[in-house]
Write a protein that holds these residues in place. Structure first.
Motif, PDB file in Angstrom:
ATOM      1  N   ARG A 282       2.506  13.112  -1.251  1.00  0.00           N
ATOM      2  CA  ARG A 282       2.716  12.302  -2.449  1.00  0.00           C
ATOM      3  C   ARG A 282       1.388  11.975  -3.120  1.00  0.00           C
ATOM      4  NH1 ARG A 282       3.726   8.121  -0.310  1.00  0.00           N
ATOM      5  NH2 ARG A 282       4.463   8.665   1.768  1.00  0.00           N
ATOM      6  N   ASP A 283       1.463  11.702  -4.443  1.00  0.00           N
ATOM      7  CA  ASP A 283       0.262  11.291  -5.172  1.00  0.00           C
ATOM      8  C   ASP A 283       0.322   9.808  -5.508  1.00  0.00           C
ATOM      9  OD1 ASP A 283       2.175  11.309  -7.119  1.00  0.00           O
ATOM     10  OD2 ASP A 283       1.140  12.712  -8.459  1.00  0.00           O
ATOM     11  N   TYR A 284       1.097   9.052  -4.760  1.00  0.00           N
ATOM     12  CA  TYR A 284       1.181   7.601  -4.940  1.00  0.00           C
ATOM     13  C   TYR A 284       1.450   6.979  -3.567  1.00  0.00           C
ATOM     14  CZ  TYR A 284       6.146   8.784  -4.855  1.00  0.00           C
ATOM     15  OH  TYR A 284       7.373   9.287  -4.487  1.00  0.00           O
ATOM     16  N   VAL A 285       1.065   5.710  -3.417  1.00  0.00           N
ATOM     17  CA  VAL A 285       1.191   5.005  -2.139  1.00  0.00           C
ATOM     18  C   VAL A 285       2.445   4.152  -2.147  1.00  0.00           C
ATOM     19  CG1 VAL A 285       0.069   3.391  -0.541  1.00  0.00           C
ATOM     20  CG2 VAL A 285      -1.327   4.966  -1.912  1.00  0.00           C
ATOM     21  N   ILE A 286       3.171   4.165  -1.036  1.00  0.00           N
ATOM     22  CA  ILE A 286       4.354   3.316  -0.875  1.00  0.00           C
ATOM     23  C   ILE A 286       4.101   2.349   0.293  1.00  0.00           C
ATOM     24  CG2 ILE A 286       5.902   5.062  -1.812  1.00  0.00           C
ATOM     25  CD1 ILE A 286       6.755   5.728   1.043  1.00  0.00           C
ATOM     26  N   PRO A 287       4.898   1.280   0.407  1.00  0.00           N
ATOM     27  CA  PRO A 287       4.675   0.314   1.492  1.00  0.00           C
ATOM     28  C   PRO A 287       4.688   0.931   2.891  1.00  0.00           C
ATOM     29  CG  PRO A 287       6.131  -0.636  -0.152  1.00  0.00           C
ATOM     30  CD  PRO A 287       5.932   0.795  -0.545  1.00  0.00           C
ATOM     31  N   ASP A 288       5.503   1.967   3.095  1.00  0.00           N
ATOM     32  CA  ASP A 288       5.552   2.602   4.416  1.00  0.00           C
ATOM     33  C   ASP A 288       4.213   3.226   4.799  1.00  0.00           C
ATOM     34  OD1 ASP A 288       8.117   1.833   4.874  1.00  0.00           O
ATOM     35  OD2 ASP A 288       9.036   3.781   4.418  1.00  0.00           O
ATOM     36  N   ASP A 289       3.438   3.675   3.818  1.00  0.00           N
ATOM     37  CA  ASP A 289       2.102   4.206   4.110  1.00  0.00           C
ATOM     38  C   ASP A 289       1.213   3.104   4.666  1.00  0.00           C
ATOM     39  OD1 ASP A 289       2.849   6.696   3.035  1.00  0.00           O
ATOM     40  OD2 ASP A 289       2.315   6.046   1.020  1.00  0.00           O
ATOM     41  N   VAL A 290       1.287   1.941   4.064  1.00  0.00           N
ATOM     42  CA  VAL A 290       0.492   0.801   4.522  1.00  0.00           C
ATOM     43  C   VAL A 290       0.902   0.403   5.930  1.00  0.00           C
ATOM     44  CG1 VAL A 290      -0.160  -1.587   4.048  1.00  0.00           C
ATOM     45  CG2 VAL A 290       0.203   0.002   2.143  1.00  0.00           C
ATOM     46  N   LYS A 291       2.201   0.354   6.181  1.00  0.00           N
ATOM     47  CA  LYS A 291       2.693  -0.010   7.510  1.00  0.00           C
ATOM     48  C   LYS A 291       2.256   1.009   8.560  1.00  0.00           C
ATOM     49  CE  LYS A 291       6.878  -2.485   6.033  1.00  0.00           C
ATOM     50  NZ  LYS A 291       8.362  -2.486   6.090  1.00  0.00           N
ATOM     51  N   ALA A 292       2.282   2.291   8.197  1.00  0.00           N
ATOM     52  CA  ALA A 292       1.930   3.341   9.155  1.00  0.00           C
ATOM     53  C   ALA A 292       0.479   3.253   9.594  1.00  0.00           C
ATOM     54  CB  ALA A 292       2.209   4.719   8.542  1.00  0.00           C
ATOM     55  N   LEU A 293      -0.394   2.790   8.700  1.00  0.00           N
ATOM     56  CA  LEU A 293      -1.831   2.741   9.012  1.00  0.00           C
ATOM     57  C   LEU A 293      -2.311   1.357   9.410  1.00  0.00           C
ATOM     58  CD1 LEU A 293      -3.790   5.194   8.899  1.00  0.00           C
ATOM     59  CD2 LEU A 293      -1.640   5.582   7.721  1.00  0.00           C
ATOM     60  N   ALA A 294      -1.445   0.351   9.366  1.00  0.00           N
ATOM     61  CA  ALA A 294      -1.891  -1.020   9.629  1.00  0.00           C
ATOM     62  C   ALA A 294      -2.438  -1.203  11.040  1.00  0.00           C
ATOM     63  CB  ALA A 294      -0.737  -1.999   9.377  1.00  0.00           C
ATOM     64  N   LEU A 295      -1.739  -0.710  12.044  1.00  0.00           N
ATOM     65  CA  LEU A 295      -2.199  -0.908  13.426  1.00  0.00           C
ATOM     66  C   LEU A 295      -3.547  -0.228  13.691  1.00  0.00           C
ATOM     67  CD1 LEU A 295       1.015  -0.709  15.643  1.00  0.00           C
ATOM     68  CD2 LEU A 295      -0.398  -2.698  15.158  1.00  0.00           C
ATOM     69  N   PRO A 296      -3.685   1.075  13.455  1.00  0.00           N
ATOM     70  CA  PRO A 296      -4.988   1.692  13.747  1.00  0.00           C
ATOM     71  C   PRO A 296      -6.126   1.168  12.893  1.00  0.00           C
ATOM     72  CG  PRO A 296      -3.535   3.253  12.646  1.00  0.00           C
ATOM     73  CD  PRO A 296      -2.691   2.078  13.017  1.00  0.00           C
ATOM     74  N   THR A 297      -5.828   0.673  11.685  1.00  0.00           N
ATOM     75  CA  THR A 297      -6.892   0.201  10.803  1.00  0.00           C
ATOM     76  C   THR A 297      -7.300  -1.237  11.099  1.00  0.00           C
ATOM     77  OG1 THR A 297      -5.967   1.616   9.069  1.00  0.00           O
ATOM     78  CG2 THR A 297      -7.633   0.051   8.385  1.00  0.00           C
ATOM     79  N   LEU A 298      -6.370  -2.053  11.611  1.00  0.00           N
ATOM     80  CA  LEU A 298      -6.633  -3.491  11.726  1.00  0.00           C
ATOM     81  C   LEU A 298      -6.796  -3.995  13.154  1.00  0.00           C
ATOM     82  CD1 LEU A 298      -4.104  -4.868   9.067  1.00  0.00           C
ATOM     83  CD2 LEU A 298      -6.467  -4.093   8.720  1.00  0.00           C
ATOM     84  N   ARG A 299      -6.302  -3.260  14.166  1.00  0.00           N
ATOM     85  CA  ARG A 299      -6.242  -3.816  15.530  1.00  0.00           C
ATOM     86  C   ARG A 299      -7.619  -4.180  16.094  1.00  0.00           C
ATOM     87  NH1 ARG A 299      -4.366   1.786  17.382  1.00  0.00           N
ATOM     88  NH2 ARG A 299      -2.344   0.797  17.766  1.00  0.00           N
ATOM     89  N   HIS A 300      -8.679  -3.505  15.647  1.00  0.00           N
ATOM     90  CA  HIS A 300     -10.018  -3.797  16.169  1.00  0.00           C
ATOM     91  C   HIS A 300     -10.779  -4.773  15.274  1.00  0.00           C
ATOM     92  CE1 HIS A 300     -10.225  -0.510  13.331  1.00  0.00           C
ATOM     93  NE2 HIS A 300     -11.527  -0.643  13.210  1.00  0.00           N
ATOM     94  N   ARG A 301     -10.147  -5.240  14.208  1.00  0.00           N
ATOM     95  CA  ARG A 301     -10.808  -6.155  13.273  1.00  0.00           C
ATOM     96  C   ARG A 301     -10.358  -7.596  13.457  1.00  0.00           C
ATOM     97  NH1 ARG A 301     -12.899  -2.550   9.236  1.00  0.00           N
ATOM     98  NH2 ARG A 301     -11.869  -0.526   9.352  1.00  0.00           N
ATOM     99  N   VAL A 302      -9.488  -7.835  14.424  1.00  0.00           N
ATOM    100  CA  VAL A 302      -9.020  -9.189  14.693  1.00  0.00           C
ATOM    101  C   VAL A 302      -9.492  -9.616  16.083  1.00  0.00           C
ATOM    102  CG1 VAL A 302      -7.016  -8.936  13.195  1.00  0.00           C
ATOM    103  CG2 VAL A 302      -6.802  -8.410  15.629  1.00  0.00           C
ATOM    104  N   GLN A 303      -9.604 -10.901  16.273  1.00  0.00           N
ATOM    105  CA  GLN A 303     -10.064 -11.448  17.561  1.00  0.00           C
ATOM    106  C   GLN A 303      -9.051 -12.485  18.041  1.00  0.00           C
ATOM    107  OE1 GLN A 303     -13.552 -14.329  18.119  1.00  0.00           O
ATOM    108  NE2 GLN A 303     -14.488 -12.363  18.642  1.00  0.00           N
TER     109      GLN A 303
END
Length: 330
Positions: A282-303
């Motif tokens: 796709r050439d546009y972002v949908i909420p499912d894209d954000v959900k799919a990447l949330a864990l690998p992108t954020l899990r090491h940025r929280v304490q």
């Protein structure tokens, strides 16, 4: 993460050809590594975003082989550094060496001058050496004796760490963890995948000889550049931008966390989501894209708060709770 096919919103020919080449990576790497498609996809997302990856898994789950196979299939140069307690910063970045014949100092590049740097067991070396990678990861250069020296392009650091062994290790500081675009967990294989691994070895598979295993270059730097240009054209609606911000802000208000996601983390989540959307066609972002990447992108940025850790709460559980709570744009 596992790319799916979506015929809507396909990008142009150049982007489509690049996507086909990058999708072929999965089949090529599968000749050497069994059952690690999500990690392969994560590494490709990081390359598209010019980011870096932290690979976490117990010894023996093919983390090193995965990076070597990726480099071979992309026809990129790769080097490996085994991080140890006595490793010096100059062992990573390089140093000035005196040449007796010319009576001058010349720069001897370190292993960081490569396309894919495998930083093996990065948490086994002291913070001084860990921090030698910070400039390379953020600025894509190293400074030796006051002279900045640019690194090759593309450049990706894939750092590994063991999640169950803490004796003699130095946890990465938050500032350095924040420089990794993704933290990917490499799980133990399923029973069938493990049978496949043993069958391959019984048939003569040699993990040190990827050519003999049939791994061939199926993409290259030109494909990456075309892919990055296509990703940059991927549309992000104001609603999706607000959704990413709301997720990150919700982590800062979580009672289980001492430290929530910073604006840099929000930027990383948006960038990774765009790359993921493009990979899925796709050439546009949908909420499912954000959900799919949330864990690998954020899990090491929280304490986590100590009391939450004692109760068995994990970073992944907190992020999943946030995703369940934050309203999804329609």
């Amino acid at each position: 993460m596992d790319p799916t096919t979506d015929n809507a919103g396909r990008t142009g020919d150049a982007g489509g050809n690049a996507r086909a080449s990058l999708e072929a990576l999965r089949a090529e790497i599968a000749k050497a590594v069994v059952g690690q498609d999500p990690a392969v996809t994560g590494l490709v997302v990081a390359l598209l975003c010019r980011g870096h990856v932290l690979l976490e898994g117990v010894p023996g789950v093919a983390k090193t082989l995965l990076v070597r196979a990726l480099a071979s299939a992309l026809e990129l140069d790769t080097k490996r550094v085994q991080f140890t307690p006595d490793l010096m910063p100059s062992d990573v970045t390089g140093s000035l060496v005196y040449d007796a014949r010319t009576a001058e100092f010349s720069f001897q590049p370190g292993p960081v001058f490569t396309n894919l740097l495998l930083a093996d067991e990065i948490n086994r070396t002291p913070p001084k050496t860990q921090s030698s990678l910070l400039e390379a990861m953020e600025e894509r250069q190293v400074t030796v004796d006051g002279t900045p020296r640019p690194l090759p392009e593309p450049f990706l650091v894939a750092a590994t760490q063991n999640p169950v062994e803490y004796e003699g290790t130095y946890p990465l500081p938050e500032a350095q963890l924040d420089r990794f675009l993704l933290k990917l967990t490499i799980p133990l294989p399923s029973r069938q995948d493990e049978i496949d691994v043993l069958t391959r070895h019984a048939s003569g598979f040699n993990p040190r000889d990827l050519r003999a295993a049939g791994v061939r270059p199926v993409a290259g730097p030109a494909d990456l550049e075309a892919a990055r240009a296509a990703v940059a054209k991927t549309t992000v609606s104001p609603e999706i931008t607000a959704y990413v911000v709301d997720i990150c802000r919700a982590t800062r208000e979580s009672p289980s966390l001492n430290l929530g996601v910073s604006p840099r983390g929000a930027t990383a989540l948006l960038a990774a989501s765009r790359a993921w959307a493009w990979l899925t066609g796709r050439d546009y972002v949908i909420p499912d894209d954000v959900k799919a990447l949330a864990l690998p992108t954020l899990r090491h940025r929280v304490q986590l708060r100590p009391e939450a850790e004692m109760e068995g709460v994990t970073a992944d559980a907190v992020i999943n709770a946030v995703l369940a709570h934050v309203p999804v744009p329609r």
